[in-house]
Design a protein around this motif. Structure first.
Motif, PDB file in Angstrom:
ATOM      1  N   SER A 296       4.398 -23.914  25.814  1.00  0.00           N
ATOM      2  CA  SER A 296       3.552 -24.909  25.175  1.00  0.00           C
ATOM      3  C   SER A 296       4.017 -26.311  25.547  1.00  0.00           C
ATOM      4  N   GLU A 297       3.056 -27.132  25.945  1.00  0.00           N
ATOM      5  CA  GLU A 297       3.309 -28.538  26.273  1.00  0.00           C
ATOM      6  C   GLU A 297       4.363 -28.667  27.372  1.00  0.00           C
ATOM      7  N   GLY A 298       4.047 -28.113  28.521  1.00  0.00           N
ATOM      8  CA  GLY A 298       4.939 -28.217  29.672  1.00  0.00           C
ATOM      9  C   GLY A 298       4.285 -28.997  30.799  1.00  0.00           C
ATOM     10  N   SER A 299       5.103 -29.432  31.751  1.00  0.00           N
ATOM     11  CA  SER A 299       4.573 -30.129  32.922  1.00  0.00           C
ATOM     12  C   SER A 299       5.539 -29.991  34.086  1.00  0.00           C
ATOM     13  N   TYR A 300       4.993 -30.039  35.294  1.00  0.00           N
ATOM     14  CA  TYR A 300       5.770 -29.933  36.518  1.00  0.00           C
ATOM     15  C   TYR A 300       6.714 -28.738  36.467  1.00  0.00           C
ATOM     16  N   ILE A 301       6.085 -27.568  36.343  1.00  0.00           N
ATOM     17  CA  ILE A 301       6.827 -26.309  36.242  1.00  0.00           C
ATOM     18  C   ILE A 301       6.334 -25.366  37.337  1.00  0.00           C
ATOM     19  N   ILE A 302       7.265 -24.680  37.970  1.00  0.00           N
ATOM     20  CA  ILE A 302       6.944 -23.645  38.957  1.00  0.00           C
ATOM     21  C   ILE A 302       7.534 -22.330  38.468  1.00  0.00           C
ATOM     22  N   LEU A 303       6.692 -21.321  38.343  1.00  0.00           N
ATOM     23  CA  LEU A 303       7.133 -19.969  38.003  1.00  0.00           C
ATOM     24  C   LEU A 303       6.812 -19.070  39.186  1.00  0.00           C
ATOM     25  N   ARG A 304       7.770 -18.267  39.620  1.00  0.00           N
ATOM     26  CA  ARG A 304       7.481 -17.384  40.749  1.00  0.00           C
ATOM     27  C   ARG A 304       8.380 -16.145  40.734  1.00  0.00           C
ATOM     28  N   HIS A 305       7.841 -15.091  41.343  1.00  0.00           N
ATOM     29  CA  HIS A 305       8.546 -13.814  41.465  1.00  0.00           C
ATOM     30  C   HIS A 305       8.990 -13.297  40.100  1.00  0.00           C
ATOM     31  N   LEU A 306       8.004 -13.166  39.193  1.00  0.00           N
ATOM     32  CA  LEU A 306       8.243 -12.650  37.852  1.00  0.00           C
ATOM     33  C   LEU A 306       7.243 -11.545  37.560  1.00  0.00           C
ATOM     34  N   HIS A 307       7.629 -10.612  36.695  1.00  0.00           N
ATOM     35  CA  HIS A 307       6.808  -9.438  36.396  1.00  0.00           C
ATOM     36  C   HIS A 307       6.724  -9.285  34.874  1.00  0.00           C
ATOM     37  N   PHE A 308       5.480  -9.157  34.367  1.00  0.00           N
ATOM     38  CA  PHE A 308       5.242  -8.938  32.945  1.00  0.00           C
ATOM     39  C   PHE A 308       4.482  -7.628  32.778  1.00  0.00           C
ATOM     40  N   ARG A 309       4.937  -6.782  31.831  1.00  0.00           N
ATOM     41  CA  ARG A 309       4.310  -5.463  31.702  1.00  0.00           C
ATOM     42  C   ARG A 309       4.290  -5.003  30.251  1.00  0.00           C
ATOM     43  N   GLY A 310       3.123  -4.491  29.840  1.00  0.00           N
ATOM     44  CA  GLY A 310       3.026  -3.779  28.573  1.00  0.00           C
ATOM     45  C   GLY A 310       2.954  -4.639  27.334  1.00  0.00           C
ATOM     46  N   GLN A 311       2.506  -5.898  27.474  1.00  0.00           N
ATOM     47  CA  GLN A 311       2.368  -6.737  26.285  1.00  0.00           C
ATOM     48  C   GLN A 311       1.103  -6.354  25.506  1.00  0.00           C
ATOM     49  N   LYS A 312       1.117  -6.624  24.202  1.00  0.00           N
ATOM     50  CA  LYS A 312      -0.023  -6.270  23.363  1.00  0.00           C
ATOM     51  C   LYS A 312      -1.106  -7.343  23.333  1.00  0.00           C
ATOM     52  N   VAL A 313      -0.721  -8.630  23.522  1.00  0.00           N
ATOM     53  CA  VAL A 313      -1.682  -9.727  23.375  1.00  0.00           C
ATOM     54  C   VAL A 313      -1.920 -10.447  24.700  1.00  0.00           C
ATOM     55  N   ASN A 314      -0.900 -11.091  25.246  1.00  0.00           N
ATOM     56  CA  ASN A 314      -1.016 -11.788  26.528  1.00  0.00           C
ATOM     57  C   ASN A 314       0.241 -11.542  27.361  1.00  0.00           C
ATOM     58  N   GLY A 315       0.041 -11.438  28.668  1.00  0.00           N
ATOM     59  CA  GLY A 315       1.205 -11.330  29.535  1.00  0.00           C
ATOM     60  C   GLY A 315       1.934 -12.653  29.636  1.00  0.00           C
ATOM     61  N   LEU A 316       1.207 -13.694  30.031  1.00  0.00           N
ATOM     62  CA  LEU A 316       1.777 -15.034  30.182  1.00  0.00           C
ATOM     63  C   LEU A 316       0.792 -16.017  29.571  1.00  0.00           C
ATOM     64  N   ASN A 317       1.261 -16.861  28.650  1.00  0.00           N
ATOM     65  CA  ASN A 317       0.402 -17.797  27.931  1.00  0.00           C
ATOM     66  C   ASN A 317       0.952 -19.214  28.128  1.00  0.00           C
ATOM     67  N   ILE A 318       0.118 -20.098  28.681  1.00  0.00           N
ATOM     68  CA  ILE A 318       0.506 -21.498  28.871  1.00  0.00           C
ATOM     69  C   ILE A 318      -0.549 -22.360  28.207  1.00  0.00           C
ATOM     70  N   ASP A 319      -0.129 -23.289  27.319  1.00  0.00           N
ATOM     71  CA  ASP A 319      -1.115 -24.075  26.583  1.00  0.00           C
ATOM     72  C   ASP A 319      -0.601 -25.476  26.286  1.00  0.00           C
ATOM     73  N   ASP A 320      -1.481 -26.269  25.664  1.00  0.00           N
ATOM     74  CA  ASP A 320      -1.160 -27.652  25.327  1.00  0.00           C
ATOM     75  C   ASP A 320      -0.592 -27.794  23.924  1.00  0.00           C
ATOM     76  N   GLY A 321      -0.254 -26.703  23.290  1.00  0.00           N
ATOM     77  CA  GLY A 321       0.305 -26.748  21.945  1.00  0.00           C
ATOM     78  C   GLY A 321      -0.685 -27.199  20.893  1.00  0.00           C
ATOM     79  N   GLY A 322      -1.990 -27.150  21.220  1.00  0.00           N
ATOM     80  CA  GLY A 322      -3.007 -27.578  20.273  1.00  0.00           C
ATOM     81  C   GLY A 322      -3.210 -29.081  20.229  1.00  0.00           C
ATOM     82  N   SER A 323      -2.486 -29.817  21.048  1.00  0.00           N
ATOM     83  CA  SER A 323      -2.652 -31.271  21.128  1.00  0.00           C
ATOM     84  C   SER A 323      -3.546 -31.575  22.308  1.00  0.00           C
ATOM     85  N   PHE A 324      -4.861 -31.668  22.070  1.00  0.00           N
ATOM     86  CA  PHE A 324      -5.835 -31.707  23.146  1.00  0.00           C
ATOM     87  C   PHE A 324      -5.703 -32.937  24.035  1.00  0.00           C
TER      88      PHE A 324
END
Length: 404
Positions: free
Chosen positions: A112-140
């Motif tokens: 939440s509320e991130g900037s200038y970020i690089i994510l790479r070579h990662l694996h997400f498996r078997g989550q119930k809601v979201n694998g990877l969630n990136i957002d503005d923290g509700g501050s539009f």
């Protein structure tokens, strides 16, 4: 066709405007597709959950966090993680051939509320809601921005309901490249109020037992999104959804009267799925140079799901230079729902071939098509599960553009 050509030219300029600042900002110290950290960056290698979470808490601009191979816990919460234009924060698997796997939980990571970020070579498996969630923290007014995802694998999320592989809410200036999403409930990539983004060279593959409502979806006021050079294999009920249905409180920016605008889908391969593309409450989108093979129900859909006062009808779509190979049991070519403006859609220079009844190749469309090609076999040959080539020279300028 003058209006169409003008729109395509404008869209191309938009696309070029998207790519350049993202690459300049996130690849200042790298070359090609992979972005490398600045030469002076501090590199930390972590080997377990506690080391990883502590490294994230201490992350500063220019830091590279390398995660050793192995299995890690999900439900990682990351807040206010900010790199700089000249010094992004990189979080990556130490071994690209054997990336770390974040297993189970509700959400793999939430940033939440991130900037200038690089994510790479990662694996997400078997989550119930979201694998990877990136957002503005509700501050539009302060979106997450300049985010790059490379070689991310998300699989087995859900399995049914509004459970997304990758969820982006209030994210601007982003790139998702060379990622794979396989088996999900709701959307493969759900974009709500996102702007200036590129999704390219990704694979979206459906699995039995997962509801897979849509592949990538741009809605909630999203603009200037490009989806290109992606492959869809039995991917979803709606493989690409341009628009959607969003509660008014979640639109970014507030007050816009469309679900999405200025979208481009090009050079993508669609194999199976109920419909390759759905235009839903969209105000301007281009779908061109895509190859569609054996859609199960429709080729495309024009729908309206948000019907608030003043909301524009789904309109101004362009469907051009696509290659469509289908069978005669297709329910219809374009499914048109109520409260839409199908007469504003333009169809031009598409190649249509009904493989079991070539004489039935001419489609029924909601507006007249110009310069279409009907009933000629493009001679598609399957190379592997998600790669086909066109062997009829006359058809090579249609559908996915072939590499020289």
């Amino acid at each position: 066709m003058k209006t169409s050509r003008l729109f395509l030219a404008i869209t191309c300029l938009i696309a070029a405007g998207i790519v350049t600042p993202i690459v300049d900002n996130l690849a200042a110290a790298g070359e090609g597709d992979g972005v490398t950290a600045p030469f002076s960056a501090t590199t930390i290698t972590v080997r377990n959950d506690s080391e990883f979470r502590e490294a994230v808490r201490r992350a500063q601009p220019g830091m590279v966090i390398r995660i050793q191979s192995g299995q890690y816990k999900s439900d990682v919460w990351i807040e206010n993680l900010h790199g700089r234009q000249d010094a992004p924060i990189v979080i990556e698997g130490a071994d690209p051939q054997n990336p770390p796997v974040f297993v189970g939980g509700s959400t793999g990571w939430q940033i939440s509320e991130g900037s200038y970020i690089i994510l790479r070579h990662l694996h997400f498996r078997g989550q119930k809601v979201n694998g990877l969630n990136i957002d503005d923290g509700g501050s539009f007014d302060t979106p997450a921005h300049h985010i790059r995802l490379e070689h991310i694998v998300v699989e087995d999320v859900g399995p049914v309901g509004n459970c997304d592989g990758i969820k982006l809410s209030g994210v601007t200036d982003f790139v998702v490249v060379n990622c794979r999403v396989e088996g999900w409930g709701g959307q493969a990539i759900d974009m709500v109020g996102c702007h200036r983004g590129v999704i390219e060279r990704c694979l979206f593959k459906g699995k039995n037992g997962f509801s897979q409502d849509t592949g990538p979806q741009a809605k909630g006021g999203s603009t200037q999104i490009v989806i290109r050079q992606c492959r869809f294999v039995d991917a979803a009920k709606r493989c690409v959804q341009l628009g959607g249905s969003t509660g008014l409180a979640f639109f970014r920016p507030q007050g816009v009267l469309y679900e999405a605008k200025d979208l481009l889908v090009e050079d993508c391969l669609f194999v199976g799925g109920e419909a390759a593309v759905s235009f839903v409450g969209v105000d301007g989108a281009v779908f061109r140079h895509n190859t569609i093979i054996r859609p199960q129900v429709w080729v495309a859909r024009i729908l309206q799901e948000t019907r608030e006062p003043g909301f524009v009808p789904s309109r101004n779509g362009f469907f051009e230079r696509n290659l469509i190979v289908f069978r005669s049991d297709l329910r219809d070519f374009v499914n048109v729902g109520p409260y839409t403006a199908p007469e504003t859609f333009r169809f031009a220079e598409n190649w249509w071939f009904c493989e079991d009844r070539p004489a039935a190749s001419r489609p029924r469309l909601p507006s007249p098509e110009s310069e279409g090609v009907y009933g000629q076999d493009p001679r598609l040959r399957q190379v592997d599960e998600d790669r086909w080539v066109v062997e009829n020279p006359a058809a090579r300028d249609f559908g996915v553009r072939q590499n020289p």
